[in-house]
Design a protein around this motif. Sequence first.
Motif, PDB file in Angstrom:
ATOM      1  N   GLU A  17      18.192   6.859   4.962  1.00 35.26           N
ATOM      2  CA  GLU A  17      17.182   5.953   5.523  1.00 35.26           C
ATOM      3  C   GLU A  17      15.833   6.101   4.822  1.00 35.26           C
ATOM      4  O   GLU A  17      15.121   5.122   4.639  1.00 35.26           O
ATOM      5  N   GLU A  18      15.497   7.307   4.435  1.00 32.61           N
ATOM      6  CA  GLU A  18      14.216   7.549   3.773  1.00 32.61           C
ATOM      7  C   GLU A  18      14.309   7.387   2.258  1.00 32.61           C
ATOM      8  O   GLU A  18      13.388   7.727   1.529  1.00 32.61           O
ATOM      9  N   LYS A  19      15.439   6.886   1.791  1.00 27.79           N
ATOM     10  CA  LYS A  19      15.672   6.620   0.369  1.00 27.79           C
ATOM     11  C   LYS A  19      15.543   7.894  -0.478  1.00 27.79           C
ATOM     12  O   LYS A  19      15.068   7.863  -1.611  1.00 27.79           O
ATOM     13  N   LEU A  20      15.978   9.021   0.092  1.00 26.22           N
ATOM     14  CA  LEU A  20      15.900  10.300  -0.618  1.00 26.22           C
ATOM     15  C   LEU A  20      17.286  10.925  -0.823  1.00 26.22           C
ATOM     16  O   LEU A  20      17.385  12.066  -1.279  1.00 26.22           O
ATOM     17  N   TYR A  21      18.317  10.183  -0.523  1.00 27.72           N
ATOM     18  CA  TYR A  21      19.680  10.721  -0.640  1.00 27.72           C
ATOM     19  C   TYR A  21      20.000  11.095  -2.089  1.00 27.72           C
ATOM     20  O   TYR A  21      20.546  12.171  -2.361  1.00 27.72           O
ATOM     21  N   LYS A  22      19.658  10.230  -3.039  1.00 32.53           N
ATOM     22  CA  LYS A  22      19.933  10.508  -4.455  1.00 32.53           C
ATOM     23  C   LYS A  22      19.185  11.766  -4.897  1.00 32.53           C
ATOM     24  O   LYS A  22      19.739  12.607  -5.605  1.00 32.53           O
ATOM     25  N   LYS A  23      17.945  11.914  -4.446  1.00 32.24           N
ATOM     26  CA  LYS A  23      17.168  13.105  -4.812  1.00 32.24           C
ATOM     27  C   LYS A  23      17.773  14.363  -4.202  1.00 32.24           C
ATOM     28  O   LYS A  23      17.727  15.435  -4.806  1.00 32.24           O
ATOM     29  N   LEU A  24      18.347  14.228  -3.016  1.00 32.96           N
ATOM     30  CA  LEU A  24      19.019  15.355  -2.374  1.00 32.96           C
ATOM     31  C   LEU A  24      20.210  15.811  -3.222  1.00 32.96           C
ATOM     32  O   LEU A  24      20.387  17.014  -3.462  1.00 32.96           O
ATOM     33  N   ILE A  25      20.980  14.870  -3.715  1.00 31.29           N
ATOM     34  CA  ILE A  25      22.123  15.197  -4.572  1.00 31.29           C
ATOM     35  C   ILE A  25      21.647  15.843  -5.874  1.00 31.29           C
ATOM     36  O   ILE A  25      22.205  16.844  -6.328  1.00 31.29           O
ATOM     37  N   LEU A  26      20.588  15.283  -6.465  1.00 31.97           N
ATOM     38  CA  LEU A  26      20.061  15.846  -7.712  1.00 31.97           C
ATOM     39  C   LEU A  26      19.553  17.276  -7.503  1.00 31.97           C
ATOM     40  O   LEU A  26      19.770  18.147  -8.355  1.00 31.97           O
ATOM     41  N   GLN A  27      18.903  17.531  -6.372  1.00 38.45           N
ATOM     42  CA  GLN A  27      18.419  18.880  -6.069  1.00 38.45           C
ATOM     43  C   GLN A  27      19.594  19.840  -5.876  1.00 38.45           C
ATOM     44  O   GLN A  27      19.575  20.970  -6.368  1.00 38.45           O
ATOM     45  N   LEU A  28      20.612  19.388  -5.184  1.00 36.20           N
ATOM     46  CA  LEU A  28      21.800  20.204  -4.977  1.00 36.20           C
ATOM     47  C   LEU A  28      22.464  20.526  -6.313  1.00 36.20           C
ATOM     48  O   LEU A  28      22.827  21.683  -6.583  1.00 36.20           O
ATOM     49  N   ASN A  29      22.598  19.533  -7.173  1.00 34.76           N
ATOM     50  CA  ASN A  29      23.176  19.745  -8.499  1.00 34.76           C
ATOM     51  C   ASN A  29      22.345  20.732  -9.320  1.00 34.76           C
ATOM     52  O   ASN A  29      22.889  21.587 -10.020  1.00 34.76           O
ATOM     53  N   ARG A 105      18.368  23.066   3.893  1.00 39.46           N
ATOM     54  CA  ARG A 105      17.385  23.684   2.996  1.00 39.46           C
ATOM     55  C   ARG A 105      17.079  22.766   1.817  1.00 39.46           C
ATOM     56  O   ARG A 105      15.929  22.605   1.419  1.00 39.46           O
ATOM     57  N   GLU A 106      18.101  22.163   1.258  1.00 35.89           N
ATOM     58  CA  GLU A 106      17.887  21.233   0.142  1.00 35.89           C
ATOM     59  C   GLU A 106      17.071  20.026   0.600  1.00 35.89           C
ATOM     60  O   GLU A 106      16.218  19.539  -0.124  1.00 35.89           O
ATOM     61  N   TRP A 107      17.316  19.554   1.809  1.00 34.54           N
ATOM     62  CA  TRP A 107      16.558  18.437   2.362  1.00 34.54           C
ATOM     63  C   TRP A 107      15.079  18.798   2.469  1.00 34.54           C
ATOM     64  O   TRP A 107      14.210  17.995   2.125  1.00 34.54           O
ATOM     65  N   LYS A 108      14.795  19.995   2.931  1.00 36.82           N
ATOM     66  CA  LYS A 108      13.392  20.420   3.039  1.00 36.82           C
ATOM     67  C   LYS A 108      12.713  20.389   1.678  1.00 36.82           C
ATOM     68  O   LYS A 108      11.583  19.915   1.548  1.00 36.82           O
ATOM     69  N   LYS A 109      13.386  20.892   0.666  1.00 34.82           N
ATOM     70  CA  LYS A 109      12.823  20.886  -0.694  1.00 34.82           C
ATOM     71  C   LYS A 109      12.518  19.457  -1.144  1.00 34.82           C
ATOM     72  O   LYS A 109      11.428  19.171  -1.637  1.00 34.82           O
ATOM     73  N   VAL A 110      13.499  18.584  -0.970  1.00 37.47           N
ATOM     74  CA  VAL A 110      13.352  17.188  -1.410  1.00 37.47           C
ATOM     75  C   VAL A 110      12.244  16.487  -0.626  1.00 37.47           C
ATOM     76  O   VAL A 110      11.407  15.787  -1.200  1.00 37.47           O
ATOM     77  N   TRP A 111      12.231  16.676   0.679  1.00 43.49           N
ATOM     78  CA  TRP A 111      11.251  16.008   1.519  1.00 43.49           C
ATOM     79  C   TRP A 111       9.829  16.450   1.150  1.00 43.49           C
ATOM     80  O   TRP A 111       8.932  15.617   1.005  1.00 43.49           O
ATOM     81  N   PHE A 112       9.625  17.755   0.991  1.00 50.84           N
ATOM     82  CA  PHE A 112       8.297  18.248   0.641  1.00 50.84           C
ATOM     83  C   PHE A 112       7.871  17.797  -0.753  1.00 50.84           C
ATOM     84  O   PHE A 112       6.708  17.424  -0.952  1.00 50.84           O
TER      85      PHE A 112
END
Length: 117
Positions: A17-29, A105-112
């Motif tokens: 919803e916040e259009k950060l899903y792709k960034k979450l995957i990139l951070q996880l990778n 934890r990855e979500w927190k990184k991406v969100w911040f």
Amino acid sequence: MTFNFTNSQELLQVASEEKLYKKLILQLNKDLKLANLEHEFNVSITPEKLKRDLHEAIFLLINERFADYLNFLYIIDVSEEQIKSLDGSDVVKLSEAVTFLVLKREWKKVWFKNKYS
């Protein structure tokens, strides 16, 4: 923004919803690579498949490559206290709970990063 998610599906829905899903995957990778793990997720993966595949990867790490599992948690910076509070009697349930902690934890990184950069 609160980070009080109750499960992985809720977290992944908010990320989408916040259009950060792709960034979450990139951070996880990125963190998987830093932990020298060969797993990588395609940015077009569905949230359900991401959760399932990550759960499977963590399950295998716990059972077959425990030192790599610990290193992965260290790289991501999952709280040791949170990990110790989990019930380890059922490895499937444990790996599911760890999957949620990793995603959180990855979500927190991406969100911040998104909020403050």
